[in-house]
Design an enzyme around this catalytic site. Structure first.
Site, PDB file in Angstrom:
ATOM      1  N   ARG A 259      44.476  38.245  32.102  1.00 14.56           N
ATOM      2  CA  ARG A 259      43.590  37.322  32.798  1.00 14.56           C
ATOM      3  C   ARG A 259      42.765  36.472  31.838  1.00 14.56           C
ATOM      4  O   ARG A 259      42.548  35.292  32.064  1.00 14.56           O
ATOM      5  CB  ARG A 259      42.675  38.145  33.714  1.00 14.56           C
ATOM      6  CG  ARG A 259      42.026  37.362  34.811  1.00 14.56           C
ATOM      7  CD  ARG A 259      41.281  38.281  35.754  1.00 14.56           C
ATOM      8  NE  ARG A 259      42.189  38.961  36.664  1.00 14.56           N
ATOM      9  CZ  ARG A 259      41.844  39.991  37.409  1.00 14.56           C
ATOM     10  NH1 ARG A 259      40.629  40.478  37.329  1.00 14.56           N
ATOM     11  NH2 ARG A 259      42.705  40.542  38.236  1.00 14.56           N
TER      12      ARG A 259
ATOM     13  N   MET B 149      44.241  31.500  44.394  1.00 12.25           N
ATOM     14  CA  MET B 149      44.331  32.948  44.632  1.00 12.25           C
ATOM     15  C   MET B 149      44.321  33.742  43.319  1.00 12.25           C
ATOM     16  O   MET B 149      45.243  34.500  43.020  1.00 12.25           O
ATOM     17  CB  MET B 149      45.577  33.276  45.456  1.00 12.25           C
ATOM     18  CG  MET B 149      45.637  32.541  46.776  1.00 12.25           C
ATOM     19  SD  MET B 149      44.178  32.802  47.809  1.00 12.25           S
ATOM     20  CE  MET B 149      44.458  34.497  48.313  1.00 12.25           C
TER      21      MET B 149
ATOM     22  N   ASN C  91      33.490  27.296  45.924  1.00 12.62           N
ATOM     23  CA  ASN C  91      34.597  27.967  46.604  1.00 12.62           C
ATOM     24  C   ASN C  91      34.349  27.905  48.105  1.00 12.62           C
ATOM     25  O   ASN C  91      33.219  27.778  48.561  1.00 12.62           O
ATOM     26  CB  ASN C  91      34.673  29.434  46.156  1.00 12.62           C
ATOM     27  CG  ASN C  91      35.848  30.167  46.790  1.00 12.62           C
ATOM     28  OD1 ASN C  91      36.970  29.659  46.813  1.00 12.62           O
ATOM     29  ND2 ASN C  91      35.608  31.356  47.295  1.00 12.62           N
TER      30      ASN C  91
ATOM     31  N   HIS D  26      35.326  30.139  51.676  1.00 10.30           N
ATOM     32  CA  HIS D  26      35.823  31.451  52.106  1.00 10.30           C
ATOM     33  C   HIS D  26      35.854  31.495  53.633  1.00 10.30           C
ATOM     34  O   HIS D  26      34.895  31.045  54.280  1.00 10.30           O
ATOM     35  CB  HIS D  26      34.905  32.554  51.571  1.00 10.30           C
ATOM     36  CG  HIS D  26      35.392  33.931  51.902  1.00 10.30           C
ATOM     37  ND1 HIS D  26      36.471  34.512  51.263  1.00 10.30           N
ATOM     38  CD2 HIS D  26      34.964  34.833  52.830  1.00 10.30           C
ATOM     39  CE1 HIS D  26      36.675  35.721  51.778  1.00 10.30           C
ATOM     40  NE2 HIS D  26      35.776  35.937  52.727  1.00 10.30           N
TER      41      HIS D  26
ATOM     42  N   SER E 190      32.494  29.573  54.909  1.00 12.07           N
ATOM     43  CA  SER E 190      31.338  29.389  54.023  1.00 12.07           C
ATOM     44  C   SER E 190      31.746  28.684  52.742  1.00 12.07           C
ATOM     45  O   SER E 190      32.757  29.036  52.139  1.00 12.07           O
ATOM     46  CB  SER E 190      30.746  30.760  53.628  1.00 12.07           C
ATOM     47  OG  SER E 190      30.542  31.583  54.754  1.00 12.07           O
TER      48      SER E 190
ATOM     49  N   GLU F  43      30.183  37.746  41.151  1.00  4.87           N
ATOM     50  CA  GLU F  43      30.435  38.620  42.295  1.00  4.87           C
ATOM     51  C   GLU F  43      31.514  37.997  43.174  1.00  4.87           C
ATOM     52  O   GLU F  43      31.402  36.831  43.586  1.00  4.87           O
ATOM     53  CB  GLU F  43      29.147  38.792  43.111  1.00  4.87           C
ATOM     54  CG  GLU F  43      29.320  39.704  44.317  1.00  4.87           C
ATOM     55  CD  GLU F  43      28.112  39.665  45.253  1.00  4.87           C
ATOM     56  OE1 GLU F  43      28.224  40.244  46.336  1.00  4.87           O
ATOM     57  OE2 GLU F  43      27.089  39.061  44.880  1.00  4.87           O
ATOM     58  N   LEU F  44      32.559  38.742  43.479  1.00  2.00           N
ATOM     59  CA  LEU F  44      33.664  38.217  44.289  1.00  2.00           C
ATOM     60  C   LEU F  44      33.149  37.785  45.661  1.00  2.00           C
ATOM     61  O   LEU F  44      32.513  38.575  46.363  1.00  2.00           O
ATOM     62  CB  LEU F  44      34.753  39.286  44.456  1.00  2.00           C
ATOM     63  CG  LEU F  44      35.968  38.862  45.287  1.00  2.00           C
ATOM     64  CD1 LEU F  44      36.722  37.738  44.592  1.00  2.00           C
ATOM     65  CD2 LEU F  44      36.888  40.032  45.536  1.00  2.00           C
ATOM     66  N   ASP F  45      33.440  36.517  46.021  1.00  2.00           N
ATOM     67  CA  ASP F  45      32.974  35.944  47.291  1.00  2.00           C
ATOM     68  C   ASP F  45      31.460  36.089  47.450  1.00  2.00           C
ATOM     69  O   ASP F  45      30.934  36.178  48.560  1.00  2.00           O
ATOM     70  CB  ASP F  45      33.708  36.567  48.489  1.00  2.00           C
ATOM     71  CG  ASP F  45      35.201  36.262  48.462  1.00  2.00           C
ATOM     72  OD1 ASP F  45      35.571  35.199  47.957  1.00  2.00           O
ATOM     73  OD2 ASP F  45      35.980  37.102  48.926  1.00  2.00           O
TER      74      ASP F  45
ATOM     75  N   GLU G 257      36.760  24.357  58.017  1.00  2.00           N
ATOM     76  CA  GLU G 257      36.831  24.275  56.556  1.00  2.00           C
ATOM     77  C   GLU G 257      37.015  22.827  56.125  1.00  2.00           C
ATOM     78  O   GLU G 257      36.410  22.364  55.149  1.00  2.00           O
ATOM     79  CB  GLU G 257      38.000  25.111  56.025  1.00  2.00           C
ATOM     80  CG  GLU G 257      37.792  26.608  56.102  1.00  2.00           C
ATOM     81  CD  GLU G 257      38.995  27.379  55.569  1.00  2.00           C
ATOM     82  OE1 GLU G 257      39.728  26.833  54.729  1.00  2.00           O
ATOM     83  OE2 GLU G 257      39.192  28.530  55.997  1.00  2.00           O
TER      84      GLU G 257
END
Length: 214
Positions: free
Chosen positions: A66, A91, A108, A110, A137, A144-146, A175
């Site tokens: 990564r 993703m 981002n 979500h 959102s 922090e993820l999402d 969205e």
């Protein structure tokens, strides 16, 4: 001065299309400088090409881990001198180093009313939880993820006969409204990430962000 935006995608790019359509509107200072995908089969690459936007493919499977991928991704993004980086169905879980590099310049979207239903399968989980409301959102990205300070949320009622598919369809429509709105706010200099969280027109946004009810 135009606000130069780089969009990261992995799939069909319906949110990308909404952004492409939005930046074509009169007076919108946002400009999409490039679209970068980690998947060769992402239809969003075709959408970008049809709009005359530069595209780039960076296959994560070609990299050893990564960190190596994210380092290459930063290099690819920086070539386009972005003011803002927008995740539109990208993703990949980003490394802390990447997130820190673009702190305050990374958005981002979500498909849930964060902080509820982080992660995947949000529509099914909203139904299983018996939620009366669901939505989507836009938020600044943090490690922090999402997580990260909320900018704007579209809230819609969950109907008695809703399925995960019908909810997904209605959330998608929202969205396509709120993501271009948030990007335009940023491009106009109205939206910023401050020490206290997301700021709109110099005022702190509430923890839930700007709410739009449908």
């Amino acid at each position: 001065m135009p606000c130069n935006v780089v969009v990261l995608i992995s799939g069909s790019g319906s949110n990308l299309q909404a952004l492409i359509d939005s930046v074509a509107q009169d007076g919108n200072p946002a400009r999409i400088g490039a679209v970068i995908s980690n998947r060769a089969d992402a239809y969003g690459l075709q959408r970008a090409k049809q709009a005359g936007i530069a595209t780039e493919l960076l296959d994560h499977k070609q990299f050893d881990g990564r960190e190596a991928f994210d380092a290459a991704l930063i290099q690819a993004i920086e070539a386009h001198q972005p003011d803002l980086v927008v995740l539109a169905g990208f993703m990949r879980i980003l490394t802390p180093g990447f997130v820190q590099h673009y702190a305050g310049r990374l958005l981002n979207i979500h498909p849930s009313l964060l902080p509820r239903h982080k992660g995947l399968h949000t529509h099914q989980r909203a139904l299983e939880a018996g939620d009366s409301e669901h939505g989507c959102s836009v938020h600044f990205v943090t490690e922090e993820l999402d997580g990260g300070p909320l900018v704007v949320q579209a809230v819609l009622p969950v109907m008695a006969d809703d399925t995960a598919e019908s909810l997904a369809s209605r959330v998608h429509q929202q969205e396509h409204q709120i993501y271009p709105l948030a990007v335009r706010w940023f491009a106009e200099g109205r939206l910023r990430l401050g020490a206290q969280g997301a700021m709109l027109d110099g005022e702190p946004l509430p923890a839930s962000g700007h709410l739009i009810r449908t």
